[in-house]
Design an enzyme around this catalytic site. Structure first.
Site, PDB file in Angstrom:
ATOM      1  N   GLU A  92     -11.198  -9.278   3.035  1.00 55.31           N
ATOM      2  CA  GLU A  92      -9.922  -8.934   3.680  1.00 55.31           C
ATOM      3  C   GLU A  92     -10.205  -8.782   5.170  1.00 55.31           C
ATOM      4  OE1 GLU A  92      -7.264  -6.212   1.757  1.00 55.31           O
ATOM      5  OE2 GLU A  92      -6.550  -5.435   3.678  1.00 55.31           O
TER       6      GLU A  92
ATOM      7  N   ARG B 243      -9.261   8.216  -1.136  1.00 53.72           N
ATOM      8  CA  ARG B 243     -10.228   8.643  -0.119  1.00 53.72           C
ATOM      9  C   ARG B 243     -11.073   9.791  -0.645  1.00 53.72           C
ATOM     10  NH1 ARG B 243      -8.844   6.569   5.283  1.00 53.72           N
ATOM     11  NH2 ARG B 243     -10.609   7.809   5.966  1.00 53.72           N
TER      12      ARG B 243
ATOM     13  N   ASN C  82       0.853  -1.192   0.000  1.00 60.41           N
ATOM     14  CA  ASN C  82       0.000   0.000   0.000  1.00 60.41           C
ATOM     15  C   ASN C  82       0.896   1.252   0.000  1.00 60.41           C
ATOM     16  OD1 ASN C  82      -1.465   2.236   1.042  1.00 60.41           O
ATOM     17  ND2 ASN C  82      -3.105   0.842   1.627  1.00 60.41           N
TER      18      ASN C  82
ATOM     19  N   ARG D  21       3.718  18.878   1.280  1.00 65.65           N
ATOM     20  CA  ARG D  21       4.322  20.072   0.689  1.00 65.65           C
ATOM     21  C   ARG D  21       3.665  20.491  -0.615  1.00 65.65           C
ATOM     22  NH1 ARG D  21       9.606  21.730   2.381  1.00 65.65           N
ATOM     23  NH2 ARG D  21       9.347  21.764   4.615  1.00 65.65           N
TER      24      ARG D  21
ATOM     25  N   THR E 187      -7.207   6.795   9.932  1.00 62.62           N
ATOM     26  CA  THR E 187      -7.040   5.702   8.986  1.00 62.62           C
ATOM     27  C   THR E 187      -8.323   4.887   9.058  1.00 62.62           C
ATOM     28  OG1 THR E 187      -5.696   3.783   8.381  1.00 62.62           O
ATOM     29  CG2 THR E 187      -5.877   4.257  10.719  1.00 62.62           C
ATOM     30  N   THR E 188      -8.427   3.836   8.249  1.00 61.92           N
ATOM     31  CA  THR E 188      -9.635   3.023   8.290  1.00 61.92           C
ATOM     32  C   THR E 188      -9.738   2.385   9.671  1.00 61.92           C
ATOM     33  OG1 THR E 188      -9.124   2.529   5.994  1.00 61.92           O
ATOM     34  CG2 THR E 188     -10.887   1.256   6.998  1.00 61.92           C
TER      35      THR E 188
ATOM     36  N   HIS F 113      -5.560   3.632  -1.743  1.00 60.91           N
ATOM     37  CA  HIS F 113      -6.881   4.030  -1.243  1.00 60.91           C
ATOM     38  C   HIS F 113      -7.174   5.451  -1.720  1.00 60.91           C
ATOM     39  CE1 HIS F 113      -9.632   4.340   2.595  1.00 60.91           C
ATOM     40  NE2 HIS F 113     -10.270   4.681   1.476  1.00 60.91           N
TER      41      HIS F 113
ATOM     42  N   HIS G 130      -3.882  -4.448   7.696  1.00 62.05           N
ATOM     43  CA  HIS G 130      -4.011  -3.239   8.509  1.00 62.05           C
ATOM     44  C   HIS G 130      -3.146  -3.329   9.744  1.00 62.05           C
ATOM     45  CE1 HIS G 130      -5.509   0.520  10.064  1.00 62.05           C
ATOM     46  NE2 HIS G 130      -6.006   0.717   8.874  1.00 62.05           N
ATOM     47  N   GLY G 131      -2.176  -2.415   9.809  1.00 52.74           N
ATOM     48  CA  GLY G 131      -1.328  -2.299  10.993  1.00 52.74           C
ATOM     49  C   GLY G 131      -0.198  -3.313  11.068  1.00 52.74           C
TER      50      GLY G 131
ATOM     51  N   GLU H 214      -8.588   0.542  -3.027  1.00 48.12           N
ATOM     52  CA  GLU H 214      -9.436   0.579  -1.830  1.00 48.12           C
ATOM     53  C   GLU H 214     -10.392   1.747  -1.979  1.00 48.12           C
ATOM     54  OE1 GLU H 214      -6.182  -1.180   1.334  1.00 48.12           O
ATOM     55  OE2 GLU H 214      -6.884   0.875   1.529  1.00 48.12           O
TER      56      GLU H 214
ATOM     57  N   HIS I  36       1.594   1.292   5.867  1.00 43.77           N
ATOM     58  CA  HIS I  36       2.128   2.338   6.739  1.00 43.77           C
ATOM     59  C   HIS I  36       3.480   1.955   7.317  1.00 43.77           C
ATOM     60  CE1 HIS I  36       2.484   4.577  10.568  1.00 43.77           C
ATOM     61  NE2 HIS I  36       2.074   5.564   9.817  1.00 43.77           N
TER      62      HIS I  36
ATOM     63  N   ASP J 286      -0.103   4.468  -0.143  1.00 44.76           N
ATOM     64  CA  ASP J 286      -0.805   5.713   0.217  1.00 44.76           C
ATOM     65  C   ASP J 286       0.099   6.740   0.893  1.00 44.76           C
ATOM     66  OD1 ASP J 286      -3.093   4.479  -0.628  1.00 44.76           O
ATOM     67  OD2 ASP J 286      -3.927   4.165   1.378  1.00 44.76           O
ATOM     68  N   HIS J 287       0.960   6.257   1.799  1.00 43.86           N
ATOM     69  CA  HIS J 287       1.670   7.227   2.633  1.00 43.86           C
ATOM     70  C   HIS J 287       2.883   7.849   1.956  1.00 43.86           C
ATOM     71  CE1 HIS J 287      -1.345   6.818   5.503  1.00 43.86           C
ATOM     72  NE2 HIS J 287      -1.158   5.516   5.609  1.00 43.86           N
TER      73      HIS J 287
ATOM     74  N   ARG K  47      -6.826  12.878   0.708  1.00 42.81           N
ATOM     75  CA  ARG K  47      -5.730  13.320   1.588  1.00 42.81           C
ATOM     76  C   ARG K  47      -4.378  12.739   1.179  1.00 42.81           C
ATOM     77  NH1 ARG K  47      -7.454  10.226   7.086  1.00 42.81           N
ATOM     78  NH2 ARG K  47      -9.404  11.255   6.606  1.00 42.81           N
TER      79      ARG K  47
HETATM   80  N1  PXP Z   1      -6.037  -3.046   4.049  1.00 39.73           N
HETATM   81  C1  PXP Z   1      -6.983  -2.083   4.101  1.00 39.73           C
HETATM   82  C2  PXP Z   1      -8.369  -2.437   3.707  1.00 39.73           C
HETATM   83  C3  PXP Z   1      -6.659  -0.766   4.476  1.00 39.73           C
HETATM   84  O1  PXP Z   1      -7.616   0.185   4.515  1.00 39.73           O
HETATM   85  C4  PXP Z   1      -5.316  -0.457   4.766  1.00 39.73           C
HETATM   86  C5  PXP Z   1      -4.928   0.960   5.081  1.00 39.73           C
HETATM   87  O2  PXP Z   1      -5.186   1.781   3.998  1.00 39.73           O
HETATM   88  C6  PXP Z   1      -4.368  -1.491   4.694  1.00 39.73           C
HETATM   89  C7  PXP Z   1      -4.753  -2.778   4.359  1.00 39.73           C
HETATM   90  C8  PXP Z   1      -2.920  -1.243   4.997  1.00 39.73           C
HETATM   91  O3  PXP Z   1      -2.824  -0.918   6.346  1.00 39.73           O
HETATM   92  P1  PXP Z   1      -1.434  -0.331   6.898  1.00 39.73           P
HETATM   93  O4  PXP Z   1      -1.162   0.913   6.128  1.00 39.73           O
HETATM   94  O5  PXP Z   1      -1.727  -0.099   8.345  1.00 39.73           O
HETATM   95  O6  PXP Z   1      -0.407  -1.402   6.667  1.00 39.73           O
END
Ligand code: PXP
Length: 260
Positions: free
Chosen positions: A155, A49, A11, A22, A104-105, A47, A194-195, A74, A217, A13-14, A53
């Protein structure tokens, strides 16, 4: 390449979160996706959103066109996101709950309570050839609802498992195992995420019914210290240690890349 019994979706996203802090173009999530591909990711997860963001609409256009790995989008179950998904037709879409004020979700989708709302989204994505996944808590009611909705994939939310310690973590792991078993018996493909971090991934990766982990993340945070390539390679190695790869020559379950 040997078949993967357990795929890794990275993922990104970050990377976009840092870029957007910036404004401007760097760091580029596409560059991260290319590094992830080199480091052994089987897919890219992003994702989009509602408040944009991190990932932008233009990122989704570029990821769809320019990356060879399958894209897992996502998305919240909204008309706007459905229209975007149908326009780009990513390999997969994971429907997640979304609240504007959350960081976050937070928690899984209430598939059981929202069946009527979710049904047209699952149907429309499926008809467009997008593999639909529902992000749910490891709860038998949610598994039943996913089956009733006709989603091919769930998931399982690993956030609580990652947050708690000791016996509470062991109980959460049992819930994940049981949900993975129930879902597999009901014909669902099981993913989790997630996490997850280096110290939490092993026991989840060892659950034999799980076919894909989506992790973001921690990998992007660790990349600040060791680089993205190294953080992904280490995560991949920990997954492989927990669940050895299939022998070479076994039929590959790596999905074909798609371009829109
Ligand atoms: N799976 C889903 C459905 C999520 O929403 C996220 C976070 O966007 C992740 C996995 C990845 O989670 P993390 O960024 O905490 O590893």
């Amino acid at each position: 390449m040997p078949a993967r019994l357990l795929r890794l979706g990275v993922n990104i996203d970050h990377v976009a979160t840092i870029r957007n802090a910036r404004g401007g173009l760097v760091p580029d999530p596409l560059r991260a996706a290319r590094i992830a591909a080199e480091a052994g990711a089987d897919g890219i997860t992003a994702h989009l959103r509602e408040d944009r963001r991190h990932i932008s609409d233009h990122d989704i256009v570029r990821l769809s066109r320019e990356i060879d790995l399958p894209l897992n989008l996502e998305m919240a179950a909204t008309d706007e996101m459905l229209a975007i998904a149908l326009q780009h037709r990513p390999h997969a879409a994971c429907i997640v709950p979304e609240r504007r004020e959350e960081r976050t979700t937070e928690g899984g989708l209430d598939a059981a309570g929202q069946r009527a709302h979710l049904a047209p989204f699952v149907a429309a994505l499926g008809e467009a050839g997008v593999r639909v996944s529902l992000f749910i808590e490891p709860d038998p009611r949610q598994i039943e609802a996913a089956v009733a909705l006709g989603a091919p994939v769930v998931e399982l939310h690993t956030g609580t498992y990652c947050e708690v310690q000791g016996e509470a973590r062991a109980r959460e792991l049992d819930r994940l195992r049981e949900a993975a078993r129930l879902g597999t018996e009901a014909g669902l493909e099981i993913h989790a995420g997630h996490g997850l971090a280096y110290d939490t991934v092993g026991p989840v990766a060892a659950i034999p019914m799980i076919r894909e982990l989506n992790i973001g993340h921690f990998l992007v945070g660790e990349a600040i210290f060791v680089g993205l390539d190294a953080s992904i390679r280490r995560m991949r190695a920990l997954m492989d240690e927990a669940r050895p790869k299939a022998h070479p020559g076994a039929p590959s379950d790596r999905p074909a890349a798609r371009h829109s």
